[in-house]
Design an enzyme around this catalytic site. Sequence first.
Site, PDB file in Angstrom:
ATOM      1  N   ASP A 198       0.832  -1.215   0.000  1.00 28.57           N
ATOM      2  CA  ASP A 198       0.000   0.000   0.000  1.00 28.57           C
ATOM      3  C   ASP A 198       0.864   1.262   0.000  1.00 28.57           C
ATOM      4  O   ASP A 198       0.393   2.349  -0.307  1.00 28.57           O
ATOM      5  CB  ASP A 198      -0.945   0.009   1.210  1.00 28.57           C
ATOM      6  N   GLU A 199       2.149   1.115   0.369  1.00 25.82           N
ATOM      7  CA  GLU A 199       3.017   2.295   0.480  1.00 25.82           C
ATOM      8  C   GLU A 199       3.249   2.976  -0.857  1.00 25.82           C
ATOM      9  O   GLU A 199       3.665   4.129  -0.909  1.00 25.82           O
ATOM     10  CB  GLU A 199       4.357   1.930   1.126  1.00 25.82           C
ATOM     11  N   LYS A 229       9.307  -0.294  -4.804  1.00 22.18           N
ATOM     12  CA  LYS A 229       8.166  -1.195  -5.030  1.00 22.18           C
ATOM     13  C   LYS A 229       7.257  -0.657  -6.141  1.00 22.18           C
ATOM     14  O   LYS A 229       6.721  -1.418  -6.945  1.00 22.18           O
ATOM     15  CB  LYS A 229       7.362  -1.401  -3.741  1.00 22.18           C
TER      16      LYS A 229
HETATM   17  P1  TYD Z   1       7.341  -0.343  10.263  1.00 21.26           P
HETATM   18  O1  TYD Z   1       7.072  -1.615  10.996  1.00 21.26           O
HETATM   19  O2  TYD Z   1       8.763   0.040  10.010  1.00 21.26           O
HETATM   20  O3  TYD Z   1       6.500  -0.386   8.912  1.00 21.26           O
HETATM   21  P2  TYD Z   1       6.230   0.768   7.794  1.00 21.26           P
HETATM   22  O4  TYD Z   1       7.088   1.921   8.063  1.00 21.26           O
HETATM   23  O5  TYD Z   1       6.592   0.093   6.527  1.00 21.26           O
HETATM   24  O6  TYD Z   1       4.769   1.085   7.892  1.00 21.26           O
HETATM   25  O7  TYD Z   1       6.705   0.862  11.076  1.00 21.26           O
HETATM   26  C1  TYD Z   1       5.340   0.911  11.384  1.00 21.26           C
HETATM   27  C2  TYD Z   1       5.073   2.221  12.015  1.00 21.26           C
HETATM   28  O8  TYD Z   1       5.771   2.288  13.273  1.00 21.26           O
HETATM   29  C3  TYD Z   1       5.566   3.403  11.207  1.00 21.26           C
HETATM   30  O9  TYD Z   1       4.631   4.479  11.309  1.00 21.26           O
HETATM   31  C4  TYD Z   1       6.882   3.791  11.847  1.00 21.26           C
HETATM   32  C5  TYD Z   1       6.666   3.403  13.308  1.00 21.26           C
HETATM   33  N1  TYD Z   1       7.906   2.994  14.003  1.00 21.26           N
HETATM   34  C6  TYD Z   1       8.337   3.699  15.158  1.00 21.26           C
HETATM   35  O10 TYD Z   1       7.669   4.643  15.624  1.00 21.26           O
HETATM   36  N2  TYD Z   1       9.501   3.305  15.749  1.00 21.26           N
HETATM   37  C7  TYD Z   1      10.251   2.267  15.277  1.00 21.26           C
HETATM   38  O11 TYD Z   1      11.330   1.966  15.866  1.00 21.26           O
HETATM   39  C8  TYD Z   1       9.791   1.545  14.135  1.00 21.26           C
HETATM   40  C9  TYD Z   1      10.571   0.384  13.584  1.00 21.26           C
HETATM   41  C10 TYD Z   1       8.612   1.954  13.526  1.00 21.26           C
END
Ligand code: TYD
Length: 344
Positions: free
Chosen positions: A129-130, A157
């Site tokens: 979805d990103e 992607k």
């Molecule tokens: P993530 O699991 O990295 O997936 P994505 O960025 O692909 O959605 O992160 C999910 C959400 O959590 C995203 O909004 C970023 C946040 N996040 C933090 O706040 N701290 C962290 O250490 C990580 C890994 C993610």
Amino acid sequence: MKKLLITGTAGFIGSHLVEYILSHTDDIHITSLDKLDYAGHIINLEHIPGGVESERHRFIKGSICDCKLVDELLSNGFDGLINVAAQTHVDRAFYHPEFFIENNVAGVLNLLRAVENYKVRRYLQISTDEVYGAAPPDKPCGEGAPLRPGNYYASSKAAADMYVLAAVNSKDINASIIRGTNNFGPRQYPEKLIPFFTRRILSGKTMPLYGDGQQMRDWLYVKDFCRAIWIVFNKGEKEQIYNAGAGNHTRNLELSKRMLSILGADESLINHVADRPGHDFCYSVKWDKLSKLGWAPKADFDTALEETVNWYCDNDKWVKIILTKSQDHPVENKFFENHYKNHS
Ligand code: TYD
């Protein structure tokens, strides 16, 4: 027996997909291809029906970028290829975007080349979805929404999706694309929010929450996503894109609190750190096209979240094995140290 090549099977979604297909069919033989990079480990396939080497499954270590290997494999005749292999972590793409171009774009192009040459009957690209960029829950993106990737992972992607569509148009490849929202479940590499924060809570360390934690994600249970993948592979139409979402939009702060509550830990572990650059505040998709193929997300979010967090508690050995292995990786061994040093 139908022959399938599935890539990225020693990783999180790939290993669940192999498990799903083997336990829901009896006429599929899977060849698994995975280069066993930092996030891929053979331990993730040990539980599959019949084990790693069986009458219905074999494992090959290798990269989707390896022309010779991909040719050798596909020249044996395959009914389908599902490409799950990818670099997936947004934070890593800040440091090494070239790995994302190599794996997520050049690798896909190599697969498409071989799919054409060896006349593989069906190709499915796993996307995200990103690629649509930020969208609030009340303005979900349909499959025709413009692509506005907000980080180098998402742009790699999106580029791959464009190559797949071009291959359908110019090479007559029978391909579809599925774009899922944030997956969660057992065996996700502990760099993603849920396994990473679980690990931090269990070791009494703070959870580095980016910015104010008001960002949202739509959490999709990995087993629901694998069911969606299998439906699109079998029933999806050539050239069509299918979104898969869950309707579980949750703010990161709220999710962090739920995880603390599941583990009986104190909210003082939440540590607001510098925000991720260009942090997309929310992703949101419509999935009515996939509903028409008979799919709906089934998992109850609270239950699946609790089970997932508990899985990481009960599988500390898995966490240790997977992290120990990746310490040999030239980039992985410095990632956590370097990244969170900049984000505190
Ligand atoms: P993530 O699991 O990295 O997936 P994505 O960025 O692909 O959605 O992160 C999910 C959400 O959590 C995203 O909004 C970023 C946040 N996040 C933090 O706040 N701290 C962290 O250490 C990580 C890994 C993610």
